[in-house]
Design a protein around this motif. Structure first.
Motif, PDB file in Angstrom:
ATOM      1  N   THR A   1       5.874  43.514  44.015  1.00  0.00           N
ATOM      2  CA  THR A   1       5.346  42.310  43.362  1.00  0.00           C
ATOM      3  C   THR A   1       3.894  42.083  43.741  1.00  0.00           C
ATOM      4  O   THR A   1       3.064  41.745  42.887  1.00  0.00           O
ATOM      5  CB  THR A   1       6.203  41.076  43.728  1.00  0.00           C
TER       6      THR A   1
ATOM      7  N   CYS B   1       1.741  44.474  41.901  1.00  0.00           N
ATOM      8  CA  CYS B   1       1.736  44.229  40.461  1.00  0.00           C
ATOM      9  C   CYS B   1       1.157  42.870  40.075  1.00  0.00           C
ATOM     10  O   CYS B   1       1.170  42.507  38.896  1.00  0.00           O
ATOM     11  CB  CYS B   1       3.164  44.339  39.913  1.00  0.00           C
ATOM     12  N   ARG B   2       0.653  42.132  41.055  1.00  0.00           N
ATOM     13  CA  ARG B   2       0.131  40.802  40.764  1.00  0.00           C
ATOM     14  C   ARG B   2      -0.983  40.868  39.726  1.00  0.00           C
ATOM     15  O   ARG B   2      -1.848  41.738  39.783  1.00  0.00           O
ATOM     16  CB  ARG B   2      -0.378  40.146  42.052  1.00  0.00           C
TER      17      ARG B   2
ATOM     18  N   GLN C   1       0.632  43.339  33.774  1.00  0.00           N
ATOM     19  CA  GLN C   1       1.634  43.056  32.744  1.00  0.00           C
ATOM     20  C   GLN C   1       2.959  43.735  33.091  1.00  0.00           C
ATOM     21  O   GLN C   1       3.470  44.560  32.327  1.00  0.00           O
ATOM     22  CB  GLN C   1       1.124  43.546  31.379  1.00  0.00           C
ATOM     23  N   ILE C   2       3.498  43.368  34.245  1.00  0.00           N
ATOM     24  CA  ILE C   2       4.767  43.949  34.701  1.00  0.00           C
ATOM     25  C   ILE C   2       5.716  42.790  34.995  1.00  0.00           C
ATOM     26  O   ILE C   2       5.420  41.931  35.819  1.00  0.00           O
ATOM     27  CB  ILE C   2       4.566  44.824  35.952  1.00  0.00           C
ATOM     28  N   SER C   3       6.854  42.790  34.306  1.00  0.00           N
ATOM     29  CA  SER C   3       7.797  41.681  34.442  1.00  0.00           C
ATOM     30  C   SER C   3       8.660  41.849  35.690  1.00  0.00           C
ATOM     31  O   SER C   3       8.783  42.932  36.252  1.00  0.00           O
ATOM     32  CB  SER C   3       8.708  41.617  33.213  1.00  0.00           C
ATOM     33  N   MET C   4       9.273  40.757  36.085  1.00  0.00           N
ATOM     34  CA  MET C   4      10.206  40.781  37.214  1.00  0.00           C
ATOM     35  C   MET C   4      11.385  41.691  36.892  1.00  0.00           C
ATOM     36  O   MET C   4      11.911  42.360  37.789  1.00  0.00           O
ATOM     37  CB  MET C   4      10.668  39.354  37.492  1.00  0.00           C
ATOM     38  N   ASP C   5      11.781  41.755  35.627  1.00  0.00           N
ATOM     39  CA  ASP C   5      12.871  42.651  35.229  1.00  0.00           C
ATOM     40  C   ASP C   5      12.493  44.111  35.475  1.00  0.00           C
ATOM     41  O   ASP C   5      13.323  44.907  35.916  1.00  0.00           O
ATOM     42  CB  ASP C   5      13.229  42.454  33.748  1.00  0.00           C
ATOM     43  N   GLN C   6      11.240  44.469  35.176  1.00  0.00           N
ATOM     44  CA  GLN C   6      10.778  45.835  35.420  1.00  0.00           C
ATOM     45  C   GLN C   6      10.772  46.139  36.917  1.00  0.00           C
ATOM     46  O   GLN C   6      11.164  47.229  37.321  1.00  0.00           O
ATOM     47  CB  GLN C   6       9.371  46.049  34.852  1.00  0.00           C
TER      48      GLN C   6
ATOM     49  N   THR D   1       4.679  53.499  36.081  1.00  0.00           N
ATOM     50  CA  THR D   1       4.664  52.199  35.435  1.00  0.00           C
ATOM     51  C   THR D   1       3.259  51.653  35.183  1.00  0.00           C
ATOM     52  O   THR D   1       2.946  51.225  34.080  1.00  0.00           O
ATOM     53  CB  THR D   1       5.467  51.176  36.281  1.00  0.00           C
TER      54      THR D   1
END
Length: 163
Positions: free
Chosen positions: A71, A74-75, A78-83, A119
């Motif tokens: 996390t 990725c802050r 465009q990366i979701s928590m689901d990813q 990713t």
């Protein structure tokens, strides 16, 4: 199975059902002495993973630590928590499938880097800078060159069209 009411050791299974996720079995039982009915669940023993750190100490495997690290990398991307959850689930599944109870922390870091590289390259470089403990800007440049080289090398079945 011991009866929870009278402690008698002999019970009869009346019904067995596989759970929705297929990972446990629900059994309805009846005590042969007092006829008390109760439910039991049978599930696979989960492998408890330990992480061996660089300094030789051990720590319990923590999914949450991996989620936090990814996390942070990725802050503002465009990366979701689901990813992120999917990445961690895949990493954990791979570690558990290998069957080892003790895992080197470097193996976890390498798996995280592999998932981030697939990713998002910016998140990958952010994570790599901490994981590989970059000391100067040249190490960033080397890592970026490695990304660029791999991206420009055509992979089988993914060759650019020729005119």
């Amino acid at each position: 199975m011991k009866c929870p009411k009278c402690d008698y050791l002999d019970t009869k299974v009346l019904e067995s059902r596989v759970s929705v996720d297929g990972r446990s079995i629900r059994r309805r039982r009846a005590c042969l002495k007092c006829h008390h009915r109760f439910t039991t669940y049978e599930k696979e023993e989960e492998l408890i993973l330990q992480v061996k750190k660089k300094d030789g100490s051990f720590d319990e495997f923590s999914r949450e630590k991996i989620i936090r690290a990814i996390t942070m990398a990725c802050r503002k991307r465009q990366i979701s928590m689901d990813q992120i959850e999917a990445m961690v689930t895949a990493i954990e599944a791979q570690l558990r499938s290998e069957g080892d109870r003790v895992i080197q922390s470097s193996k976890i870091g390498d798996l995280v880097m592999k998932k981030l590289r697939q990713t998002d390259h910016v998140a990958y470089v952010r994570f790599a800078s901490i994981y590989k403990d970059f000391k100067d800007p040249e190490e960033f440049v080397r890592e970026l060159r490695g990304l660029k080289t791999n991206r420009e090398t055509p992979t089988p079945g993914n060759n650019p069209p020729t005119n």
